[in-house]
Design a protein around this motif. Structure first.
Motif, PDB file in Angstrom:
ATOM      1  N   TYR A 287      54.940  41.791  39.511  1.00  0.00           N
ATOM      2  CA  TYR A 287      53.697  41.672  40.254  1.00  0.00           C
ATOM      3  C   TYR A 287      52.582  41.131  39.362  1.00  0.00           C
ATOM      4  N   GLN A 288      51.599  40.487  40.001  1.00  0.00           N
ATOM      5  CA  GLN A 288      50.369  40.053  39.370  1.00  0.00           C
ATOM      6  C   GLN A 288      49.214  40.435  40.285  1.00  0.00           C
ATOM      7  N   MET A 289      48.112  40.874  39.689  1.00  0.00           N
ATOM      8  CA  MET A 289      46.924  41.247  40.446  1.00  0.00           C
ATOM      9  C   MET A 289      45.782  40.336  40.005  1.00  0.00           C
ATOM     10  N   PHE A 290      45.083  39.750  40.971  1.00  0.00           N
ATOM     11  CA  PHE A 290      44.044  38.758  40.696  1.00  0.00           C
ATOM     12  C   PHE A 290      42.684  39.273  41.159  1.00  0.00           C
ATOM     13  N   ASP A 291      41.621  38.911  40.393  1.00  0.00           N
ATOM     14  CA  ASP A 291      40.269  39.214  40.842  1.00  0.00           C
ATOM     15  C   ASP A 291      39.756  38.056  41.684  1.00  0.00           C
ATOM     16  N   LEU A 314      38.345  49.000  36.873  1.00  0.00           N
ATOM     17  CA  LEU A 314      38.072  47.784  37.628  1.00  0.00           C
ATOM     18  C   LEU A 314      36.813  47.938  38.460  1.00  0.00           C
ATOM     19  N   SER A 315      36.109  46.843  38.678  1.00  0.00           N
ATOM     20  CA  SER A 315      34.932  46.851  39.544  1.00  0.00           C
ATOM     21  C   SER A 315      35.363  47.044  40.992  1.00  0.00           C
ATOM     22  N   LYS A 333      46.557  42.286  50.037  1.00  0.00           N
ATOM     23  CA  LYS A 333      45.181  42.555  49.662  1.00  0.00           C
ATOM     24  C   LYS A 333      45.035  44.025  49.258  1.00  0.00           C
ATOM     25  N   VAL A 334      44.285  44.255  48.197  1.00  0.00           N
ATOM     26  CA  VAL A 334      44.043  45.609  47.716  1.00  0.00           C
ATOM     27  C   VAL A 334      42.538  45.803  47.555  1.00  0.00           C
ATOM     28  N   VAL A 335      42.022  46.877  48.115  1.00  0.00           N
ATOM     29  CA  VAL A 335      40.599  47.218  47.978  1.00  0.00           C
ATOM     30  C   VAL A 335      40.461  48.319  46.941  1.00  0.00           C
TER      31      VAL A 335
END
Length: 337
Positions: A287-291, A314-315, A333-335
């Motif tokens: 997995y990769q998580m992007f801002d 994280l902000s 999508k992750v909040v």
């Protein structure tokens, strides 16, 4: 004025795409019009219409005909590129002028009638966007009356037969201090925005640089796309210069249907401190998580079973998780709260 451009509720994703297609006249080789008002074919690089001024209790239309775009021979490929410079919107009969950021839009737009107060609010908003501060932009803050007025200056974009995954372009950028370049794109279905892509930078780009901007909703069908490219800020300088060339789209392979039903659950979502990735299939994944700037902020390879992702530092905001398993990509999508 409330935040007008709900199209800037930007969620950056990064998906692996294969099919690619050019944007209509995205190489800027075709131009029309006179030398003074020359436009790239299929694009609008100016404001052509009327600004409404309150004069003795009456709304007086003041003609505006300002062009921010010009043809440059400093091209990434071929013989021409689009050059954008901020300019002032002059109202000669009143002896005043307002600095305005440069704007280019895909499609043809002219014939608007917009109050001066709305125009100036747009300048303020663009200054906020150029600084990278998009934290307050959300669907709840739409001022529909002003938005309807602004829609008059928006070009219709162009038709699409596939769902875009990325908008790619080559750019050179020489800004004055405090100014930025920005790119906004949104796909539509039946005239309603369904997918968004956003990019901005205040960095100088001395050489042509490839910029690849992900759409947040590559799984949603669409029938058209809008592209807005600009540079400048609240106190835009005419010496700020942006060159753009060779715009292309990456498309989801074989259209939207090539993505199967997600086989992962992500919880809790919204997340506070951490969230868990739980695969339905017993197979390794990554997995990769992007801002929202498209930067990788978390990644891990060779995951097996439930994976915990720490979000404590994280902000708050919206992020995009890209999960790869068995050669397939699953966006989520992750909040973060």
């Amino acid at each position: 004025m409330k935040k007008l451009l709900f199209i800037l509720t930007i969620l950056c994703g990064a998906l692996t795409m294969t099919a690619q297609n050019v944007v209509n006249n995205g190489d800027f080789e075709s131009w029309t019009g006179s030398a003074v008002a020359q436009q790239p074919t299929g694009w609008t690089t100016g404001l052509i219409g009327n600004i409404m001024i309150d004069f003795m209790g009456q709304q007086l239309p003041i003609p505006i005909n300002t062009y921010f775009g010009s043809k440059s021979t400093d091209a990434h490929s071929g013989t021409a590129a689009l050059q954008l410079n901020p300019d002032s919107i002059g109202i000669s009969m009143l002896g005043i002028g307002y600095p305005f950021p440069a704007i280019a839009q895909l499609g043809s737009a002219s014939g608007f009638n917009i109050p001066l107060s709305t125009i100036m609010s747009v300048v303020d908003l663009i200054g906020t966007i150029s600084s990278g501060d998009t934290s307050g932009l959300n669907f709840d803050d739409i001022d529909f009356e002003s938005l309807a007025s602004l829609m008059q200056v928006m070009a219709p974009g162009d038709q699409l037969t596939q769902t875009p995954g990325h908008l790619n372009m080559y750019a050179k950028f020489h800004p004055e201090e405090g100014e930025a370049m920005y790119v906004i794109a949104f796909s539509k279905l039946g005239g309603i925005p369904v997918g968004f892509a956003y990019y901005n930078t205040a960095e100088t780009l001395d050489d042509y640089t490839l910029i690849s901007i992900p759409f947040d909703s590559p799984l949603v069908p669409c029938d058209s796309v809008n592209i807005i490219i600009g540079c400048g800020g609240v106190a835009s300088h005419k010496t700020t210069e942006l060159l753009v060339d060779d715009l292309t789209f990456d498309f989801v392979p074989d259209g939207v249907n090539s993505y199967e039903r997600p086989v992962f659950s992500v919880s809790p979502n919204p997340a506070a401190g951490q969230f868990f990735i739980n695969p339905e299939e017993n197979a390794p994944y990554a997995y990769q998580m992007f801002d929202l700037q498209g930067r990788i902020i978390r990644e891990e390879n060779n995951c097996d079973g439930v994976a915990s992702v720490n979000t404590s530092n994280l902000s708050k905001g919206v992020y995009v998780l890209k999960i790869n398993q068995n050669g397939k990509t699953f966006p989520q999508k992750v909040v973060v709260r």
